[in-house]
Design a protein around this motif. Structure first.
Motif, PDB file in Angstrom:
ATOM      1  N   HIS A 175       3.153  -7.666   1.040  1.00 43.98           N
ATOM      2  CA  HIS A 175       3.913  -8.364   2.075  1.00 43.98           C
ATOM      3  C   HIS A 175       5.387  -8.309   1.671  1.00 43.98           C
ATOM      4  CE1 HIS A 175       0.372 -10.729   3.893  1.00 43.98           C
ATOM      5  NE2 HIS A 175      -0.144  -9.894   2.999  1.00 43.98           N
ATOM      6  N   GLY A 176       6.222  -7.711   2.514  1.00 43.36           N
ATOM      7  CA  GLY A 176       7.617  -7.510   2.142  1.00 43.36           C
ATOM      8  C   GLY A 176       8.374  -8.803   1.911  1.00 43.36           C
ATOM      9  N   CYS A 177       8.040  -9.851   2.652  1.00 45.22           N
ATOM     10  CA  CYS A 177       8.650 -11.173   2.495  1.00 45.22           C
ATOM     11  C   CYS A 177       7.804 -12.164   3.275  1.00 45.22           C
ATOM     12  CB  CYS A 177      10.095 -11.193   2.999  1.00 45.22           C
ATOM     13  SG  CYS A 177      10.245 -10.918   4.786  1.00 45.22           S
ATOM     14  N   CYS A 178       8.032 -13.447   3.064  1.00 43.46           N
ATOM     15  CA  CYS A 178       7.394 -14.491   3.886  1.00 43.46           C
ATOM     16  C   CYS A 178       5.887 -14.278   3.970  1.00 43.46           C
ATOM     17  CB  CYS A 178       8.000 -14.525   5.281  1.00 43.46           C
ATOM     18  SG  CYS A 178       9.807 -14.685   5.309  1.00 43.46           S
ATOM     19  N   HIS A 179       5.237 -14.265   2.818  1.00 43.50           N
ATOM     20  CA  HIS A 179       3.815 -13.925   2.733  1.00 43.50           C
ATOM     21  C   HIS A 179       2.986 -14.735   3.726  1.00 43.50           C
ATOM     22  CE1 HIS A 179      -0.284 -13.906   1.006  1.00 43.50           C
ATOM     23  NE2 HIS A 179       0.039 -12.698   0.597  1.00 43.50           N
ATOM     24  N   ASN A 180       2.149 -14.023   4.456  1.00 46.26           N
ATOM     25  CA  ASN A 180       1.235 -14.633   5.428  1.00 46.26           C
ATOM     26  C   ASN A 180      -0.189 -14.539   4.879  1.00 46.26           C
ATOM     27  OD1 ASN A 180      -0.203 -15.473   7.673  1.00 46.26           O
ATOM     28  ND2 ASN A 180       0.361 -13.748   8.963  1.00 46.26           N
ATOM     29  N   PRO A 181      -0.833 -15.659   4.546  1.00 43.70           N
ATOM     30  CA  PRO A 181      -0.621 -16.993   5.092  1.00 43.70           C
ATOM     31  C   PRO A 181      -0.002 -18.012   4.143  1.00 43.70           C
ATOM     32  CG  PRO A 181      -2.856 -16.854   4.266  1.00 43.70           C
ATOM     33  CD  PRO A 181      -2.196 -15.530   3.965  1.00 43.70           C
ATOM     34  N   THR A 182       0.475 -17.629   2.960  1.00 44.98           N
ATOM     35  CA  THR A 182       0.782 -18.649   1.950  1.00 44.98           C
ATOM     36  C   THR A 182       2.242 -19.070   1.897  1.00 44.98           C
ATOM     37  OG1 THR A 182       1.294 -17.112   0.141  1.00 44.98           O
ATOM     38  CG2 THR A 182      -1.047 -17.644   0.519  1.00 44.98           C
ATOM     39  N   GLY A 183       3.178 -18.184   2.282  1.00 41.39           N
ATOM     40  CA  GLY A 183       4.596 -18.481   2.139  1.00 41.39           C
ATOM     41  C   GLY A 183       5.142 -18.260   0.746  1.00 41.39           C
ATOM     42  N   ALA A 184       4.274 -17.860  -0.200  1.00 38.01           N
ATOM     43  CA  ALA A 184       4.692 -17.652  -1.594  1.00 38.01           C
ATOM     44  C   ALA A 184       5.137 -16.205  -1.780  1.00 38.01           C
ATOM     45  CB  ALA A 184       3.543 -17.981  -2.539  1.00 38.01           C
ATOM     46  N   VAL A 207       3.978  -1.402   2.543  1.00 36.03           N
ATOM     47  CA  VAL A 207       4.634  -2.691   2.744  1.00 36.03           C
ATOM     48  C   VAL A 207       4.527  -3.110   4.207  1.00 36.03           C
ATOM     49  CG1 VAL A 207       6.762  -4.010   2.503  1.00 36.03           C
ATOM     50  CG2 VAL A 207       6.259  -2.151   0.890  1.00 36.03           C
ATOM     51  N   ASP A 208       4.034  -4.321   4.419  1.00 37.55           N
ATOM     52  CA  ASP A 208       4.026  -4.928   5.749  1.00 37.55           C
ATOM     53  C   ASP A 208       5.225  -5.868   5.813  1.00 37.55           C
ATOM     54  OD1 ASP A 208       3.571  -6.149   8.148  1.00 37.55           O
ATOM     55  OD2 ASP A 208       1.584  -6.940   7.655  1.00 37.55           O
ATOM     56  N   LEU A 209       6.235  -5.470   6.572  1.00 38.28           N
ATOM     57  CA  LEU A 209       7.478  -6.243   6.686  1.00 38.28           C
ATOM     58  C   LEU A 209       7.529  -6.848   8.088  1.00 38.28           C
ATOM     59  CD1 LEU A 209      10.087  -6.998   5.130  1.00 38.28           C
ATOM     60  CD2 LEU A 209      11.158  -4.988   6.169  1.00 38.28           C
ATOM     61  N   ALA A 210       6.844  -7.966   8.263  1.00 38.06           N
ATOM     62  CA  ALA A 210       6.716  -8.568   9.591  1.00 38.06           C
ATOM     63  C   ALA A 210       7.761  -9.635   9.869  1.00 38.06           C
ATOM     64  CB  ALA A 210       5.316  -9.169   9.750  1.00 38.06           C
ATOM     65  N   TYR A 211       8.432 -10.150   8.822  1.00 37.81           N
ATOM     66  CA  TYR A 211       9.268 -11.342   9.005  1.00 37.81           C
ATOM     67  C   TYR A 211      10.670 -11.169   8.436  1.00 37.81           C
ATOM     68  CZ  TYR A 211       4.718 -13.370  10.011  1.00 37.81           C
ATOM     69  OH  TYR A 211       3.489 -13.632  10.551  1.00 37.81           O
ATOM     70  N   GLN A 212      11.205  -9.963   8.466  1.00 37.66           N
ATOM     71  CA  GLN A 212      12.530  -9.735   7.925  1.00 37.66           C
ATOM     72  C   GLN A 212      13.556 -10.614   8.631  1.00 37.66           C
ATOM     73  OE1 GLN A 212      13.966  -5.694   8.257  1.00 37.66           O
ATOM     74  NE2 GLN A 212      15.831  -6.104   7.085  1.00 37.66           N
ATOM     75  N   GLY A 224      12.939  -6.299  -1.716  1.00 37.68           N
ATOM     76  CA  GLY A 224      11.742  -5.838  -2.409  1.00 37.68           C
ATOM     77  C   GLY A 224      11.219  -4.547  -1.820  1.00 37.68           C
ATOM     78  N   THR A 225      11.184  -4.469  -0.497  1.00 31.29           N
ATOM     79  CA  THR A 225      10.739  -3.248   0.181  1.00 31.29           C
ATOM     80  C   THR A 225      11.616  -2.067  -0.207  1.00 31.29           C
ATOM     81  OG1 THR A 225       9.924  -4.540   2.061  1.00 31.29           O
ATOM     82  CG2 THR A 225      10.352  -2.194   2.437  1.00 31.29           C
ATOM     83  N   ARG A 226      12.926  -2.281  -0.208  1.00 29.51           N
ATOM     84  CA  ARG A 226      13.851  -1.192  -0.524  1.00 29.51           C
ATOM     85  C   ARG A 226      13.679  -0.715  -1.962  1.00 29.51           C
ATOM     86  NH1 ARG A 226      19.082  -3.965   2.603  1.00 29.51           N
ATOM     87  NH2 ARG A 226      18.227  -3.634   4.715  1.00 29.51           N
ATOM     88  N   LEU A 227      13.474  -1.648  -2.877  1.00 24.47           N
ATOM     89  CA  LEU A 227      13.250  -1.274  -4.273  1.00 24.47           C
ATOM     90  C   LEU A 227      11.979  -0.461  -4.423  1.00 24.47           C
ATOM     91  CD1 LEU A 227      13.941  -1.631  -7.332  1.00 24.47           C
ATOM     92  CD2 LEU A 227      12.455  -3.650  -7.263  1.00 24.47           C
ATOM     93  N   ILE A 228      10.913  -0.936  -3.811  1.00 25.01           N
ATOM     94  CA  ILE A 228       9.622  -0.251  -3.905  1.00 25.01           C
ATOM     95  C   ILE A 228       9.714   1.160  -3.340  1.00 25.01           C
ATOM     96  CG2 ILE A 228       7.309  -0.210  -2.877  1.00 25.01           C
ATOM     97  CD1 ILE A 228       7.300  -2.106  -5.122  1.00 25.01           C
ATOM     98  N   VAL A 229      10.297   1.283  -2.140  1.00 30.66           N
ATOM     99  CA  VAL A 229      10.373   2.585  -1.477  1.00 30.66           C
ATOM    100  C   VAL A 229      11.296   3.528  -2.243  1.00 30.66           C
ATOM    101  CG1 VAL A 229      11.075   3.786   0.633  1.00 30.66           C
ATOM    102  CG2 VAL A 229       9.782   1.646   0.776  1.00 30.66           C
ATOM    103  N   ALA A 230      12.408   3.024  -2.736  1.00 32.67           N
ATOM    104  CA  ALA A 230      13.353   3.876  -3.464  1.00 32.67           C
ATOM    105  C   ALA A 230      12.735   4.461  -4.722  1.00 32.67           C
ATOM    106  CB  ALA A 230      14.602   3.073  -3.815  1.00 32.67           C
TER     107      ALA A 230
END
Length: 394
Positions: A175-184, A207-212, A224-230
């Motif tokens: 989860h790229g950010c704002c983890h669903n369902p936990t928020g952690a 990466v699922d980036l649903a809440y950028q 985090g997504t950019r680091l992983i992809v790079a």
């Protein structure tokens, strides 16, 4: 033929929505459905979206098909929004999809073509549709530890151990950010460690980036997504425009595939367009054109960013208020995790029986695992929820 059809298990969140609508009690509170709402309970149309639609309506002269893979200007704008300065256009194929869900589905289809023997590794817990789609496609699913029930944070040691067992060519869904369902969420240092583990194993990040833009800011949420992809030779990113542009019903998303060179990019792009052809043919254009119009106009983009920041800060304020109410009522700081979580969701730690009691006695609707949508609250309903949680013994 149709006599062989079997009843399908209803989606729990959709079923909860039906129960909420049928409840005739005054003051009922919907914290279940994962849709942003303003303090009045409305999912508003953003100012920049309204203006973009006006411009499109005035300038549009045809409803003919666009490109099979999506309008190039939209794909370029979304690639920049998601990957920023880390975007390597020579190695990135992009596809316009039917929402973020469509991007995930096409990503799984693409990965299955590339490696029919792959396993999809998902966090425990994750968005249920991740697992549902993979299993429907016959892709094996393995869970990795993610959420620590005691601290309500990330079980990072468990996560590292589990994703370290992924094989080369497997997909590891993050989860790229704002983890669903936990928020952690992961920290920047933890993202770097995950990247190193994936490099060592040869597993492919997905990466699922649903809440950028809903967590710490547009660029911060994509870091985090950019680091992983790079750092990865190959990677997949599914991004949604439903939340940060507020265009849920327009079903607007994008799939990005980072590959190892121009020839591989062109091959991936052709395969992705083929997948569109096999499922829904040409992707919907209206939402994509709204997004592209906004992102390619400096004034509209600035207004959109400003309104999105208002949305983000409003959710953070509700988090602080709820954590403060719980400190006041319980005399402890054990609910401070609510303030530290990010995005629309937090998992509170209530049992299904406690969630049901809160629903029955207070007309407050949450998912059975105690995931709540913080954006379903307002300043007046936060104290109501806090008292209900305490009375239920959460």
């Amino acid at each position: 033929m149709f006599g062989n059809l079997q009843p399908q298990a209803p989606d729990k969140i959709l079923a909860l929505m039906g129960e909420f609508r049928a409840d005739t009690r005054q003051g009922k509170i919907d914290l279940g459905v994962g849709v942003y709402k303003d303090p009045t309970g409305v999912t508003p149309v953003m100012r920049a979206v309204k203006e973009a639609e006006r411009r499109i309506w005035e300038a549009e002269t045809t409803k003919a098909y666009t490109a099979l893979g999506g309008e190039p200007a939209y794909l370029s704008a979304m690639s920049r929004l998601v990957l920023g300065e880390t975007l390597d256009a020579d190695r990135t194929a992009a596809l316009s999809t039917v929402g973020g869900t469509g991007a995930i589905r096409q990503a799984l289809e693409l990965a299955r073509i590339g490696n029919p023997g792959l396993t999809l590794h998902v966090s425990d817990p994750t968005w249920p549709n991740h697992v549902s789609m993979a299993r429907f496609l016959g892709i094996p699913v393995a869970e990795y530890r993610y959420f620590d029930e005691a601290s309500r944070g990330v079980d990072f040691e468990g996560m590292k151990a589990d994703i370290g067992r992924a094989r080369a060519g497997d997909l590891v869904l993050l989860h790229g950010c704002c983890h669903n369902p936990t928020g952690a969420n992961l920290t920047a240092d933890q993202w770097a460690e995950v990247s190193a583990i994936l490099a060592r194993t040869g597993a492919v990040p997905f990466v699922d980036l649903a809440y950028q833009g809903f967590g710490d800011g547009l660029d911060e949420d994509a870091a985090g997504t950019r680091l992983i992809v790079a750092n990865a030779p190959e990677a997949l990113v599914a991004a949604s425009c439903s939340k940060n542009f507020g265009i849920y019903r327009e079903r607007t998303g994008v799939l990005l595939a980072k590959v190892e060179g121009r020839a591989a990019r062109d091959l991936a792009a052709g395969t992705m367009a083929f997948l569109n052809r096999q499922t829904y043919s040409f992707p919907p254009d209206h939402g994509a054109r709204i997004v592209q119009t906004i992102l390619d106009d400096a004034a509209l983009a600035a207004d959109w960013r400003a309104e999105l920041e208002e949305v983000r800060l409003g959710m953070l304020s509700l988090r602080r208020q709820l954590a403060g109410e719980m400190r006041s009522l319980t005399g402890t700081n054990r609910f401070d995790f609510i303030e530290h979580h990010r995005g629309m969701f937090s998992r509170l730690g209530a049992t299904p029986a406690q969630v049901q009691r809160i629903r029955d006695e207070h007309a407050i609707y949450m998912v059975g695992d105690s995931r709540l949508n913080i954006a379903g609250l307002n300043e007046g309903s936060v104290p109501v929820l806090a008292r209900a949680l305490v009375e239920a013994g959460v």
